[in-house]
Design a protein around this motif. Structure first.
Motif, PDB file in Angstrom:
ATOM      1  N   ILE A  40       0.849  -1.184   0.000  1.00 22.64           N
ATOM      2  CA  ILE A  40       0.000   0.000   0.000  1.00 22.64           C
ATOM      3  C   ILE A  40       0.892   1.244   0.000  1.00 22.64           C
ATOM      4  CG2 ILE A  40      -1.944  -1.129   1.142  1.00 22.64           C
ATOM      5  CD1 ILE A  40      -1.124   0.352   3.709  1.00 22.64           C
ATOM      6  N   PRO A  41       0.444   2.303  -0.648  1.00 24.49           N
ATOM      7  CA  PRO A  41       1.211   3.548  -0.607  1.00 24.49           C
ATOM      8  C   PRO A  41       0.883   4.305   0.679  1.00 24.49           C
ATOM      9  CG  PRO A  41      -0.667   3.783  -2.069  1.00 24.49           C
ATOM     10  CD  PRO A  41      -0.682   2.372  -1.565  1.00 24.49           C
ATOM     11  N   LEU A  42       1.918   4.727   1.381  1.00 22.78           N
ATOM     12  CA  LEU A  42       1.740   5.537   2.587  1.00 22.78           C
ATOM     13  C   LEU A  42       2.629   6.763   2.484  1.00 22.78           C
ATOM     14  CD1 LEU A  42       1.704   3.054   5.614  1.00 22.78           C
ATOM     15  CD2 LEU A  42      -0.221   4.229   4.574  1.00 22.78           C
ATOM     16  N   GLU A  43       2.144   7.865   3.031  1.00 24.08           N
ATOM     17  CA  GLU A  43       2.930   9.083   3.027  1.00 24.08           C
ATOM     18  C   GLU A  43       4.115   8.901   3.964  1.00 24.08           C
ATOM     19  OE1 GLU A  43       2.289  13.732   4.131  1.00 24.08           O
ATOM     20  OE2 GLU A  43       0.638  12.684   3.143  1.00 24.08           O
ATOM     21  N   ALA A  44       5.305   9.186   3.466  1.00 26.79           N
ATOM     22  CA  ALA A  44       6.524   9.080   4.262  1.00 26.79           C
ATOM     23  C   ALA A  44       6.713  10.357   5.076  1.00 26.79           C
ATOM     24  CB  ALA A  44       7.718   8.859   3.346  1.00 26.79           C
ATOM     25  N   GLU A  45       7.495  10.252   6.139  1.00 28.11           N
ATOM     26  CA  GLU A  45       7.762  11.429   6.964  1.00 28.11           C
ATOM     27  C   GLU A  45       8.435  12.528   6.155  1.00 28.11           C
ATOM     28  OE1 GLU A  45       9.832  10.468  10.558  1.00 28.11           O
ATOM     29  OE2 GLU A  45       8.372   8.943  11.115  1.00 28.11           O
ATOM     30  N   SER A  46       9.176  12.134   5.117  1.00 20.58           N
ATOM     31  CA  SER A  46       9.876  13.113   4.274  1.00 20.58           C
ATOM     32  C   SER A  46       8.927  13.844   3.330  1.00 20.58           C
ATOM     33  CB  SER A  46      10.956  12.398   3.457  1.00 20.58           C
ATOM     34  OG  SER A  46      10.357  11.469   2.567  1.00 20.58           O
ATOM     35  N   GLY A  47       7.677  13.428   3.299  1.00 17.83           N
ATOM     36  CA  GLY A  47       6.678  14.072   2.447  1.00 17.83           C
ATOM     37  C   GLY A  47       6.387  13.304   1.182  1.00 17.83           C
ATOM     38  N   GLY A  48       7.227  12.358   0.824  1.00 19.17           N
ATOM     39  CA  GLY A  48       6.983  11.539  -0.358  1.00 19.17           C
ATOM     40  C   GLY A  48       6.059  10.386  -0.021  1.00 19.17           C
ATOM     41  N   VAL A  49       5.946   9.476  -0.967  1.00 13.77           N
ATOM     42  CA  VAL A  49       5.120   8.292  -0.775  1.00 13.77           C
ATOM     43  C   VAL A  49       6.022   7.074  -0.840  1.00 13.77           C
ATOM     44  CG1 VAL A  49       3.239   6.902  -1.733  1.00 13.77           C
ATOM     45  CG2 VAL A  49       3.060   9.384  -1.715  1.00 13.77           C
ATOM     46  N   GLN A  50       5.812   6.133   0.068  1.00 16.16           N
ATOM     47  CA  GLN A  50       6.563   4.885   0.027  1.00 16.16           C
ATOM     48  C   GLN A  50       5.601   3.711  -0.042  1.00 16.16           C
ATOM     49  OE1 GLN A  50       9.002   4.418   3.512  1.00 16.16           O
ATOM     50  NE2 GLN A  50       7.319   4.637   4.933  1.00 16.16           N
ATOM     51  N   ARG A  51       6.042   2.633  -0.681  1.00 13.60           N
ATOM     52  CA  ARG A  51       5.236   1.414  -0.781  1.00 13.60           C
ATOM     53  C   ARG A  51       5.566   0.535   0.420  1.00 13.60           C
ATOM     54  NH1 ARG A  51       5.418  -0.834  -6.757  1.00 13.60           N
ATOM     55  NH2 ARG A  51       4.231  -2.400  -5.649  1.00 13.60           N
ATOM     56  N   VAL A  52       4.524   0.151   1.143  1.00  8.01           N
ATOM     57  CA  VAL A  52       4.685  -0.566   2.397  1.00  8.01           C
ATOM     58  C   VAL A  52       4.010  -1.928   2.311  1.00  8.01           C
ATOM     59  CG1 VAL A  52       4.150  -0.487   4.870  1.00  8.01           C
ATOM     60  CG2 VAL A  52       4.765   1.610   3.662  1.00  8.01           C
ATOM     61  N   ALA A  53       4.711  -2.967   2.754  1.00  2.62           N
ATOM     62  CA  ALA A  53       4.132  -4.310   2.852  1.00  2.62           C
ATOM     63  C   ALA A  53       3.400  -4.413   4.180  1.00  2.62           C
ATOM     64  CB  ALA A  53       5.227  -5.375   2.761  1.00  2.62           C
ATOM     65  N   LEU A  54       2.206  -4.964   4.148  1.00  2.00           N
ATOM     66  CA  LEU A  54       1.450  -5.215   5.370  1.00  2.00           C
ATOM     67  C   LEU A  54       1.851  -6.585   5.911  1.00  2.00           C
ATOM     68  CD1 LEU A  54      -2.112  -4.101   4.242  1.00  2.00           C
ATOM     69  CD2 LEU A  54      -0.350  -2.743   5.376  1.00  2.00           C
ATOM     70  N   GLN A  90       9.257  -0.713   0.524  1.00  2.00           N
ATOM     71  CA  GLN A  90      10.289   0.114   1.139  1.00  2.00           C
ATOM     72  C   GLN A  90      10.249   0.025   2.654  1.00  2.00           C
ATOM     73  OE1 GLN A  90       8.561   3.315  -1.248  1.00  2.00           O
ATOM     74  NE2 GLN A  90      10.673   3.883  -1.767  1.00  2.00           N
ATOM     75  N   ALA A  91       9.182  -0.569   3.186  1.00  2.00           N
ATOM     76  CA  ALA A  91       9.020  -0.721   4.625  1.00  2.00           C
ATOM     77  C   ALA A  91       7.984  -1.815   4.876  1.00  2.00           C
ATOM     78  CB  ALA A  91       8.562   0.592   5.264  1.00  2.00           C
ATOM     79  N   ILE A  92       7.898  -2.248   6.122  1.00  2.00           N
ATOM     80  CA  ILE A  92       6.911  -3.254   6.534  1.00  2.00           C
ATOM     81  C   ILE A  92       6.111  -2.664   7.682  1.00  2.00           C
ATOM     82  CG2 ILE A  92       6.562  -5.576   7.453  1.00  2.00           C
ATOM     83  CD1 ILE A  92       9.404  -6.201   6.259  1.00  2.00           C
ATOM     84  N   LEU A  93       4.798  -2.708   7.568  1.00  2.00           N
ATOM     85  CA  LEU A  93       3.905  -2.227   8.619  1.00  2.00           C
ATOM     86  C   LEU A  93       3.312  -3.444   9.311  1.00  2.00           C
ATOM     87  CD1 LEU A  93       2.619   0.255   9.919  1.00  2.00           C
ATOM     88  CD2 LEU A  93       0.867   0.182   8.153  1.00  2.00           C
ATOM     89  N   VAL A  94       3.678  -3.654  10.579  1.00  2.00           N
ATOM     90  CA  VAL A  94       3.256  -4.841  11.317  1.00  2.00           C
ATOM     91  C   VAL A  94       2.008  -4.533  12.137  1.00  2.00           C
ATOM     92  CG1 VAL A  94       3.956  -6.568  13.021  1.00  2.00           C
ATOM     93  CG2 VAL A  94       5.630  -5.678  11.397  1.00  2.00           C
ATOM     94  N   ASP A  95       1.028  -5.438  12.035  1.00  2.00           N
ATOM     95  CA  ASP A  95      -0.259  -5.338  12.740  1.00  2.00           C
ATOM     96  C   ASP A  95      -0.920  -3.969  12.578  1.00  2.00           C
ATOM     97  OD1 ASP A  95      -0.156  -7.975  13.580  1.00  2.00           O
ATOM     98  OD2 ASP A  95       0.737  -7.488  15.510  1.00  2.00           O
ATOM     99  N   PRO A  96      -1.090  -3.527  11.313  1.00  2.00           N
ATOM    100  CA  PRO A  96      -1.741  -2.238  11.096  1.00  2.00           C
ATOM    101  C   PRO A  96      -3.219  -2.306  11.447  1.00  2.00           C
ATOM    102  CG  PRO A  96      -1.502  -3.367   9.021  1.00  2.00           C
ATOM    103  CD  PRO A  96      -0.780  -4.199  10.052  1.00  2.00           C
TER     104      PRO A  96
END
Length: 109
Positions: A40-54, A90-96
């Motif tokens: 899923i695309p999530l807004e990064a802290e830097s202001g861009g968008v990163q693709r995150v694995a759930l 670019q990142a993994i989001l655990v138990d979102p």
């Protein structure tokens, strides 16, 4: 109930996939190629968008967040980075905690 500080790191994480995976009679996935995990695309802290694995620590948590019909695969934590290589994650989001987006889908939240 354990506090987050005392919970043990799981050996396996459960990742939602884009399509169901063929399994044998024992429920073991029959892997004959690659598996497309949900990003899923999530807004990064830097202001861009990163693709995150759930990823979820248990199947019941995945079902609670995404429904019983959501296909999934269990991946050992020590193989997760290699398994996601080339996926674009670019990142993994655990138990979102996912919220209904009003259109029958889910939105990160």
């Amino acid at each position: 109930m354990e506090s987050p500080e005392t919970q043990e790191t799981p050996d396996v994480l459960v990742l939602p996939t884009m399509a169901d995976i063929a399994r044998d009679d024992a429920g073991t996935p029959l892997l004959d190629g690659s598996i497309e995990v949900m990003l899923i695309p999530l807004e990064a802290e830097s202001g861009g968008v990163q693709r995150v694995a759930l990823a979820f620590t248990t199947v019941p948590l995945l079902v609670e967040a995404m429904g019983e019909e959501q296909p999934w695969v269990a991946i050992p934590v020590d193989e997760l980075e290699k398994a996601l290589e080339g996926s674009g994650a670019q990142a993994i989001l655990v138990d979102p905690e996912l919220a209904d987006d009003g259109a029958g889908g889910v939105a990160g939240g």
